[in-house]
Write a protein that holds these residues in place. Structure first.
Motif, PDB file in Angstrom:
ATOM      1  N   MET A  13      18.506  34.216  37.777  1.00  0.00           N
ATOM      2  CA  MET A  13      18.930  35.083  36.723  1.00  0.00           C
ATOM      3  C   MET A  13      19.831  36.142  37.332  1.00  0.00           C
ATOM      4  O   MET A  13      19.561  36.657  38.416  1.00  0.00           O
ATOM      5  CB  MET A  13      17.722  35.724  36.056  1.00  0.00           C
ATOM      6  N   ALA A  14      20.899  36.465  36.630  1.00  0.00           N
ATOM      7  CA  ALA A  14      21.827  37.490  37.086  1.00  0.00           C
ATOM      8  C   ALA A  14      22.191  38.389  35.917  1.00  0.00           C
ATOM      9  O   ALA A  14      22.281  37.939  34.775  1.00  0.00           O
ATOM     10  CB  ALA A  14      23.082  36.850  37.659  1.00  0.00           C
ATOM     11  N   LEU A  15      22.423  39.667  36.215  1.00  0.00           N
ATOM     12  CA  LEU A  15      22.820  40.641  35.210  1.00  0.00           C
ATOM     13  C   LEU A  15      24.098  41.315  35.687  1.00  0.00           C
ATOM     14  O   LEU A  15      24.173  41.782  36.828  1.00  0.00           O
ATOM     15  CB  LEU A  15      21.716  41.674  35.006  1.00  0.00           C
ATOM     16  N   THR A  16      25.102  41.337  34.817  1.00  0.00           N
ATOM     17  CA  THR A  16      26.400  41.916  35.141  1.00  0.00           C
ATOM     18  C   THR A  16      26.819  42.837  34.005  1.00  0.00           C
ATOM     19  O   THR A  16      26.499  42.585  32.845  1.00  0.00           O
ATOM     20  CB  THR A  16      27.455  40.790  35.283  1.00  0.00           C
ATOM     21  N   TYR A  17      27.547  43.898  34.349  1.00  0.00           N
ATOM     22  CA  TYR A  17      28.118  44.801  33.354  1.00  0.00           C
ATOM     23  C   TYR A  17      29.626  44.624  33.397  1.00  0.00           C
ATOM     24  O   TYR A  17      30.217  44.482  34.471  1.00  0.00           O
ATOM     25  CB  TYR A  17      27.768  46.262  33.687  1.00  0.00           C
ATOM     26  N   SER A  18      30.264  44.605  32.232  1.00  0.00           N
ATOM     27  CA  SER A  18      31.724  44.570  32.203  1.00  0.00           C
ATOM     28  C   SER A  18      32.238  45.619  31.238  1.00  0.00           C
ATOM     29  O   SER A  18      31.526  46.061  30.335  1.00  0.00           O
ATOM     30  CB  SER A  18      32.245  43.187  31.789  1.00  0.00           C
ATOM     31  N   HIS A  19      33.477  46.030  31.472  1.00  0.00           N
ATOM     32  CA  HIS A  19      34.120  46.997  30.602  1.00  0.00           C
ATOM     33  C   HIS A  19      35.550  46.544  30.354  1.00  0.00           C
ATOM     34  O   HIS A  19      36.252  46.151  31.283  1.00  0.00           O
ATOM     35  CB  HIS A  19      34.121  48.388  31.246  1.00  0.00           C
ATOM     36  N   GLN A  20      35.952  46.595  29.106  1.00  0.00           N
ATOM     37  CA  GLN A  20      37.297  46.177  28.735  1.00  0.00           C
ATOM     38  C   GLN A  20      38.288  47.277  29.111  1.00  0.00           C
ATOM     39  O   GLN A  20      38.183  48.413  28.648  1.00  0.00           O
ATOM     40  CB  GLN A  20      37.351  45.910  27.234  1.00  0.00           C
ATOM     41  N   LEU A  21      39.249  46.939  29.969  1.00  0.00           N
ATOM     42  CA  LEU A  21      40.268  47.891  30.396  1.00  0.00           C
ATOM     43  C   LEU A  21      41.504  47.817  29.511  1.00  0.00           C
ATOM     44  O   LEU A  21      42.120  48.840  29.212  1.00  0.00           O
ATOM     45  CB  LEU A  21      40.658  47.632  31.854  1.00  0.00           C
ATOM     46  N   VAL A  22      41.872  46.594  29.122  1.00  0.00           N
ATOM     47  CA  VAL A  22      43.015  46.370  28.236  1.00  0.00           C
ATOM     48  C   VAL A  22      42.560  45.425  27.142  1.00  0.00           C
ATOM     49  O   VAL A  22      42.049  44.342  27.430  1.00  0.00           O
ATOM     50  CB  VAL A  22      44.219  45.756  28.999  1.00  0.00           C
ATOM     51  N   ALA A  23      42.731  45.840  25.900  1.00  0.00           N
ATOM     52  CA  ALA A  23      42.322  45.008  24.761  1.00  0.00           C
ATOM     53  C   ALA A  23      43.178  43.746  24.701  1.00  0.00           C
ATOM     54  O   ALA A  23      44.381  43.784  24.991  1.00  0.00           O
ATOM     55  CB  ALA A  23      42.451  45.784  23.469  1.00  0.00           C
ATOM     56  N   PRO A  24      42.574  42.617  24.319  1.00  0.00           N
ATOM     57  CA  PRO A  24      43.357  41.385  24.201  1.00  0.00           C
ATOM     58  C   PRO A  24      44.298  41.443  23.004  1.00  0.00           C
ATOM     59  O   PRO A  24      44.019  42.103  22.007  1.00  0.00           O
ATOM     60  CB  PRO A  24      42.294  40.307  24.006  1.00  0.00           C
ATOM     61  N   ASP A  25      45.416  40.763  23.150  1.00  0.00           N
ATOM     62  CA  ASP A  25      46.381  40.604  22.059  1.00  0.00           C
ATOM     63  C   ASP A  25      45.981  39.353  21.300  1.00  0.00           C
ATOM     64  O   ASP A  25      45.908  38.265  21.880  1.00  0.00           O
ATOM     65  CB  ASP A  25      47.786  40.471  22.640  1.00  0.00           C
ATOM     66  N   ALA A  26      45.719  39.483  20.012  1.00  0.00           N
ATOM     67  CA  ALA A  26      45.267  38.343  19.206  1.00  0.00           C
ATOM     68  C   ALA A  26      46.272  37.193  19.228  1.00  0.00           C
ATOM     69  O   ALA A  26      45.899  36.036  19.051  1.00  0.00           O
ATOM     70  CB  ALA A  26      45.001  38.789  17.774  1.00  0.00           C
ATOM     71  N   ALA A  27      47.530  37.489  19.452  1.00  0.00           N
ATOM     72  CA  ALA A  27      48.565  36.455  19.443  1.00  0.00           C
ATOM     73  C   ALA A  27      48.720  35.762  20.800  1.00  0.00           C
ATOM     74  O   ALA A  27      49.415  34.753  20.905  1.00  0.00           O
ATOM     75  CB  ALA A  27      49.906  37.063  19.027  1.00  0.00           C
ATOM     76  N   VAL A  28      48.071  36.297  21.849  1.00  0.00           N
ATOM     77  CA  VAL A  28      48.231  35.743  23.189  1.00  0.00           C
ATOM     78  C   VAL A  28      46.867  35.321  23.733  1.00  0.00           C
ATOM     79  O   VAL A  28      46.029  36.158  24.051  1.00  0.00           O
ATOM     80  CB  VAL A  28      48.888  36.776  24.145  1.00  0.00           C
ATOM     81  N   LEU A  29      46.658  34.024  23.829  1.00  0.00           N
ATOM     82  CA  LEU A  29      45.402  33.475  24.332  1.00  0.00           C
ATOM     83  C   LEU A  29      45.176  33.884  25.783  1.00  0.00           C
ATOM     84  O   LEU A  29      46.075  33.777  26.612  1.00  0.00           O
ATOM     85  CB  LEU A  29      45.412  31.947  24.216  1.00  0.00           C
ATOM     86  N   GLY A  30      43.993  34.380  26.082  1.00  0.00           N
ATOM     87  CA  GLY A  30      43.655  34.759  27.447  1.00  0.00           C
ATOM     88  C   GLY A  30      44.178  36.119  27.865  1.00  0.00           C
ATOM     89  O   GLY A  30      44.077  36.474  29.040  1.00  0.00           O
ATOM     90  N   SER A  31      44.718  36.889  26.931  1.00  0.00           N
ATOM     91  CA  SER A  31      45.221  38.217  27.291  1.00  0.00           C
ATOM     92  C   SER A  31      44.074  39.219  27.342  1.00  0.00           C
ATOM     93  O   SER A  31      42.953  38.934  26.928  1.00  0.00           O
ATOM     94  CB  SER A  31      46.289  38.666  26.290  1.00  0.00           C
ATOM     95  N   GLY A  32      44.349  40.404  27.830  1.00  0.00           N
ATOM     96  CA  GLY A  32      43.342  41.435  27.980  1.00  0.00           C
ATOM     97  C   GLY A  32      42.863  41.477  29.420  1.00  0.00           C
ATOM     98  O   GLY A  32      43.130  40.570  30.211  1.00  0.00           O
ATOM     99  N   LEU A  33      42.158  42.557  29.754  1.00  0.00           N
ATOM    100  CA  LEU A  33      41.680  42.727  31.122  1.00  0.00           C
ATOM    101  C   LEU A  33      40.337  43.443  31.095  1.00  0.00           C
ATOM    102  O   LEU A  33      40.190  44.474  30.450  1.00  0.00           O
ATOM    103  CB  LEU A  33      42.692  43.548  31.937  1.00  0.00           C
TER     104      LEU A  33
END
Length: 92
Positions: A1-21
């Motif tokens: 079992m593993a626990l990770t925290y993430s935070h969105q730095l750049v919101a994804p663009d709905a028109a660009v698949l795989g965008s965001g950071l």
């Protein structure tokens, strides 16, 4: 079992698949451990300590839980019976 925290730095663009950071931070790891109340308490303590130490942002923050349950041995390798990767739990 593993626990990770993430935070969105750049919101994804709905028109660009795989965008965001997003950035990902390891919080706790319990390898080859049976799921018992003691392990649950250990994960809760690790999460509480990590949260107090790092004070992560809740807006845009997400917990990721990865869980692998082994079925037994096949050719001396532990074969997974169930893999849940990742379960995502938004903070806000």
């Amino acid at each position: 079992m593993a626990l990770t925290y993430s935070h969105q730095l750049v919101a994804p663009d709905a028109a660009v698949l795989g965008s965001g950071l997003s950035s990902f931070f390891p919080v706790a790891l319990c390898p080859s451990t049976e799921l018992t109340p003691a392990v649950a308490a250990q994960l809760q303590a690790a999460t509480t300590a990590w949260t107090a130490r790092h004070r992560p942002a809740t807006e845009g923050g997400v917990w990721h839980v990865s869980l692998t349950l082994p079925a037994g041995s096949i050719r001396r390798r532990r074969a997974p019976l169930l893999i849940l990767d990742p379960l995502t739990l938004p903070l806000a």
